[in-house]
Design a protein around this motif. Structure first.
Motif, PDB file in Angstrom:
ATOM      1  N   ILE A   9       1.022  -1.274  -0.025  1.00 36.42           N
ATOM      2  CA  ILE A   9      -0.096   0.028   0.187  1.00 36.42           C
ATOM      3  C   ILE A   9       1.016   1.042   0.168  1.00 36.42           C
ATOM      4  CG2 ILE A   9      -1.495   1.363   1.481  1.00 36.42           C
ATOM      5  CD1 ILE A   9      -2.665  -1.077   2.668  1.00 36.42           C
ATOM      6  N   VAL A  10       0.598   2.257  -0.933  1.00 33.82           N
ATOM      7  CA  VAL A  10       1.178   3.588  -0.985  1.00 33.82           C
ATOM      8  C   VAL A  10       0.517   4.556  -0.806  1.00 33.82           C
ATOM      9  CG1 VAL A  10       3.003   4.837  -1.983  1.00 33.82           C
ATOM     10  CG2 VAL A  10       3.349   2.461  -2.463  1.00 33.82           C
ATOM     11  N   THR A  11       0.438   5.292   0.407  1.00 36.60           N
ATOM     12  CA  THR A  11      -0.433   6.621   0.510  1.00 36.60           C
ATOM     13  C   THR A  11       0.481   7.667  -0.176  1.00 36.60           C
ATOM     14  OG1 THR A  11       0.267   7.657   2.443  1.00 36.60           O
ATOM     15  CG2 THR A  11      -1.162   5.591   2.782  1.00 36.60           C
ATOM     16  N   GLY A  12      -0.741   8.546  -0.894  1.00 32.75           N
ATOM     17  CA  GLY A  12       0.172   9.564  -1.925  1.00 32.75           C
ATOM     18  C   GLY A  12       0.699   9.013  -3.041  1.00 32.75           C
ATOM     19  N   GLY A  13       0.342   7.844  -3.225  1.00 33.96           N
ATOM     20  CA  GLY A  13       0.890   6.932  -4.369  1.00 33.96           C
ATOM     21  C   GLY A  13       0.591   7.438  -5.669  1.00 33.96           C
ATOM     22  N   LEU A  17       6.841  11.170  -4.979  1.00 35.42           N
ATOM     23  CA  LEU A  17       7.659  10.043  -4.303  1.00 35.42           C
ATOM     24  C   LEU A  17       7.035   8.843  -4.014  1.00 35.42           C
ATOM     25  CD1 LEU A  17       9.405  12.234  -1.445  1.00 35.42           C
ATOM     26  CD2 LEU A  17      10.206  11.753  -3.898  1.00 35.42           C
ATOM     27  N   GLY A  18       5.445   8.924  -4.039  1.00 32.47           N
ATOM     28  CA  GLY A  18       4.925   7.864  -3.814  1.00 32.47           C
ATOM     29  C   GLY A  18       4.650   6.884  -5.182  1.00 32.47           C
ATOM     30  N   ALA A  19       4.434   7.801  -6.228  1.00 33.26           N
ATOM     31  CA  ALA A  19       4.047   7.081  -7.442  1.00 33.26           C
ATOM     32  C   ALA A  19       5.514   6.537  -7.796  1.00 33.26           C
ATOM     33  CB  ALA A  19       3.795   8.229  -8.309  1.00 33.26           C
ATOM     34  N   ALA A  20       6.613   6.915  -7.682  1.00 35.66           N
ATOM     35  CA  ALA A  20       7.838   6.404  -8.012  1.00 35.66           C
ATOM     36  C   ALA A  20       8.042   4.909  -7.003  1.00 35.66           C
ATOM     37  CB  ALA A  20       9.000   6.937  -7.607  1.00 35.66           C
ATOM     38  N   LEU A  25       7.897  -1.060  -7.101  1.00 36.61           N
ATOM     39  CA  LEU A  25       7.544  -2.184  -6.591  1.00 36.61           C
ATOM     40  C   LEU A  25       6.738  -3.059  -7.195  1.00 36.61           C
ATOM     41  CD1 LEU A  25       7.161  -0.744  -3.066  1.00 36.61           C
ATOM     42  CD2 LEU A  25       8.906  -1.766  -3.920  1.00 36.61           C
ATOM     43  N   THR A  26       5.708  -2.380  -8.105  1.00 32.76           N
ATOM     44  CA  THR A  26       4.737  -3.210  -9.004  1.00 32.76           C
ATOM     45  C   THR A  26       5.855  -3.976 -10.107  1.00 32.76           C
ATOM     46  OG1 THR A  26       3.174  -1.493  -8.808  1.00 32.76           O
ATOM     47  CG2 THR A  26       2.985  -3.266 -10.589  1.00 32.76           C
ATOM     48  N   GLU A  27       6.768  -3.188 -10.736  1.00 39.24           N
ATOM     49  CA  GLU A  27       7.735  -3.674 -11.496  1.00 39.24           C
ATOM     50  C   GLU A  27       8.473  -4.808 -11.031  1.00 39.24           C
ATOM     51  OE1 GLU A  27       8.360   0.538 -13.722  1.00 39.24           O
ATOM     52  OE2 GLU A  27       9.977  -0.446 -12.740  1.00 39.24           O
ATOM     53  N   ALA A  28       8.506  -4.862  -9.567  1.00 41.30           N
ATOM     54  CA  ALA A  28       9.472  -5.982  -8.710  1.00 41.30           C
ATOM     55  C   ALA A  28       8.583  -7.050  -8.393  1.00 41.30           C
ATOM     56  CB  ALA A  28       9.858  -5.157  -7.489  1.00 41.30           C
ATOM     57  N   GLY A  29       7.583  -6.929  -8.997  1.00 36.04           N
ATOM     58  CA  GLY A  29       6.365  -8.295  -8.805  1.00 36.04           C
ATOM     59  C   GLY A  29       5.424  -7.772  -7.708  1.00 36.04           C
ATOM     60  N   SER A 219      24.680  18.301  -6.593  1.00 37.48           N
ATOM     61  CA  SER A 219      24.126  19.796  -6.505  1.00 37.48           C
ATOM     62  C   SER A 219      22.879  20.028  -7.322  1.00 37.48           C
ATOM     63  CB  SER A 219      25.308  20.581  -6.848  1.00 37.48           C
ATOM     64  OG  SER A 219      24.949  22.038  -5.980  1.00 37.48           O
ATOM     65  N   ARG A 220      21.661  19.235  -6.909  1.00 40.01           N
ATOM     66  CA  ARG A 220      20.768  19.199  -8.006  1.00 40.01           C
ATOM     67  C   ARG A 220      19.484  18.907  -7.015  1.00 40.01           C
ATOM     68  NH1 ARG A 220      19.627  13.847  -8.146  1.00 40.01           N
ATOM     69  NH2 ARG A 220      21.334  12.229  -8.574  1.00 40.01           N
ATOM     70  N   LEU A 221      18.275  18.937  -7.621  1.00 39.78           N
ATOM     71  CA  LEU A 221      17.218  17.993  -6.776  1.00 39.78           C
ATOM     72  C   LEU A 221      17.328  16.553  -6.819  1.00 39.78           C
ATOM     73  CD1 LEU A 221      14.378  20.791  -7.948  1.00 39.78           C
ATOM     74  CD2 LEU A 221      15.584  20.769  -6.130  1.00 39.78           C
ATOM     75  N   GLY A 222      16.786  15.992  -5.771  1.00 42.21           N
ATOM     76  CA  GLY A 222      16.603  14.615  -5.907  1.00 42.21           C
ATOM     77  C   GLY A 222      15.468  13.918  -6.865  1.00 42.21           C
ATOM     78  N   ARG A 223      15.765  12.917  -7.262  1.00 40.20           N
ATOM     79  CA  ARG A 223      14.793  12.288  -8.161  1.00 40.20           C
ATOM     80  C   ARG A 223      13.900  11.070  -7.466  1.00 40.20           C
ATOM     81  NH1 ARG A 223      19.560  11.383 -11.255  1.00 40.20           N
ATOM     82  NH2 ARG A 223      19.436   9.332 -10.611  1.00 40.20           N
ATOM     83  N   PRO A 224      12.580  11.391  -7.672  1.00 42.91           N
ATOM     84  CA  PRO A 224      11.599  10.284  -6.980  1.00 42.91           C
ATOM     85  C   PRO A 224      11.995   8.782  -7.034  1.00 42.91           C
ATOM     86  CG  PRO A 224      10.248  11.958  -8.250  1.00 42.91           C
ATOM     87  CD  PRO A 224      11.756  12.205  -8.683  1.00 42.91           C
ATOM     88  N   ASP A 225      12.863   8.656  -8.178  1.00 45.35           N
ATOM     89  CA  ASP A 225      13.218   7.248  -8.298  1.00 45.35           C
ATOM     90  C   ASP A 225      14.483   7.091  -7.252  1.00 45.35           C
ATOM     91  OD1 ASP A 225      14.838   8.827 -10.495  1.00 45.35           O
ATOM     92  OD2 ASP A 225      16.222   6.933  -9.990  1.00 45.35           O
ATOM     93  N   GLU A 226      15.142   7.869  -6.653  1.00 45.53           N
ATOM     94  CA  GLU A 226      16.146   7.540  -5.712  1.00 45.53           C
ATOM     95  C   GLU A 226      15.511   7.348  -4.583  1.00 45.53           C
ATOM     96  OE1 GLU A 226      19.986  10.244  -7.673  1.00 45.53           O
ATOM     97  OE2 GLU A 226      17.988  11.426  -6.952  1.00 45.53           O
TER      98      GLU A 226
END
Ligand SMILES: NC(=O)c1ccc[n+]([C@@H]2O[C@H](COP(=O)([O-])OP(=O)(O)OC[C@H]3O[C@@H](n4cnc5c(N)ncnc54)[C@H](O)[C@@H]3O)[C@@H](O)[C@H]2O)c1
Ligand SMILES: C[C@]12CC(=O)[C@H]3[C@@H](CCC4=CC(=O)CC[C@@]43C)[C@@H]1CC[C@@H]2C(=O)CO
Length: 256
Positions: A9-13, A17-20, A25-29, A219-226
């Protein structure tokens, strides 16, 4: 905990960040459930990811809506094994400014969504996790990941409500981990620095660039996948428990 075939379950998914996390995790099965109140983005992501992912329109501050969403998630995946709390809002409001005195309503709203909403989902989801069969040599039943912010530690001007809400998430991480340890349920919190998500969309590009340049390295914004990559590691590394992990490129938000 292994991820394949687990109920997540991901709230805010539905965003950021939640969508990432939902994607990774869906791709991981995993069989994933998006809990969010944005029907448009939540439905679109669930449709994109296919049968393994469902969306349930839910306000995390509403007890009945969360109960119904958890029942739907349980029906979708058979068990609730992993919860990631990403639902949250930000506000910037000074105690005293030309606009007047910080309203109690806006303070209460941020606390209600970010802190009380997180607690509401934890308490209801952990009751379902407790019903799981213990897994592996450690007898693990579940993993709960919360989202705080570096603002819990380096709160900025105008962030009294936001920092209080995130500080509360940090503060409850260890006592909840201690309580749920006997059930084999772990609780870990991530405190992100500054990440490139729709939450930041309201900022002018120059301000976003400036914020990214404040990060020592990279020196940048973080990425949701990180963010999602750390969440996946937390799930897979059973020794991580009861801690808040900063994910921030070594930024320490300045006082101005
Ligand atoms: N982006 C950053 O730089 C950053 C930094 C530190 C912490 N955070 C935290 O990370 C989390 C995710 O932020 P994001 O940047 O991905 O933001 P985002 O706005 O892209 O996503 C937040 C999601 O939460 C949902 N949401 C909000 N209130 C809700 C409620 N009451 N019930 C259900 N869903 C609700 C929104 O609809 C949205 O889909 C938030 O808790 C935020 O405070 C973000
Ligand atoms: C994400 C973070 C905190 C916020 O909520 C603000 C965001 C910058 C853009 C914003 C402008 C506003 O008027 C409302 C608040 C907010 C969305 C901030 C960037 C980093 C902050 C953070 O949480 C760092 O961990």
């Amino acid at each position: 905990m292994h991820i394949a075939n687990k109920g997540v379950i991901v709230t805010g998914g539905a965003s950021g960040l939640g969508a990432a996390c939902v994607r990774l995790l869906t791709e991981a099965g995993a069989r994933t459930t998006i809990i969010d109140f944005n029907t448009e983005t939540g439905t679109a992501l669930a449709n994109e990811l296919g049968e393994a992912c469902i969306f349930v329109k839910t306000d995390v501050t509403k007890e009945e809506e969360v109960q119904a969403a958890l029942q739907a998630a349980h029906a979708h995946s058979g068990e609730i094994n992993i919860l990631i709390n990403c639902a949250g809002i930000g506000v910037a409001e000074k105690i005293l400014s030309k606009r007047g005195i910080h309203t109690l309503a806006s303070f209460s709203k941020v606390i209600s969504v970010n802190l009380i909403g997180t607690f509401n989902v934890i308490r209801l989801a952990s009751a379902l996790m407790a019903e799981n069969q213990p897994e592996g040599e450690d007898g693990e039943r579940g993993v709960i990941i919360n989202t705080a912010s570096v603002a819990a530690f380096d709160g900025q001007i105008g962030q009294a409500a936001y920092s209080a809400s995130k500080g509360g998430i940090v503060g409850m991480t260890l006592p909840i981990a201690r309580e749920l340890a006997s059930l084999g349920i772990r609780v870990v919190t991530i405190a992100p620095g500054i990440f490139d998500t729709p939450l930041m969309a309201g900022l002018p590009e120059a301000a976003r660039v400036s914020l990214g340049q404040q990060v020592p390295f990279p020196s940048r914004l973080g990425r949701p996948d990180e963010y999602a990559s750390l969440a996946k590691h937390i799930i897979e590394n059973t020794m991580l428990n009861g801690e808040t992990i900063r994910l921030d490129g070594a930024i320490r938000m300045s006082s101005h």
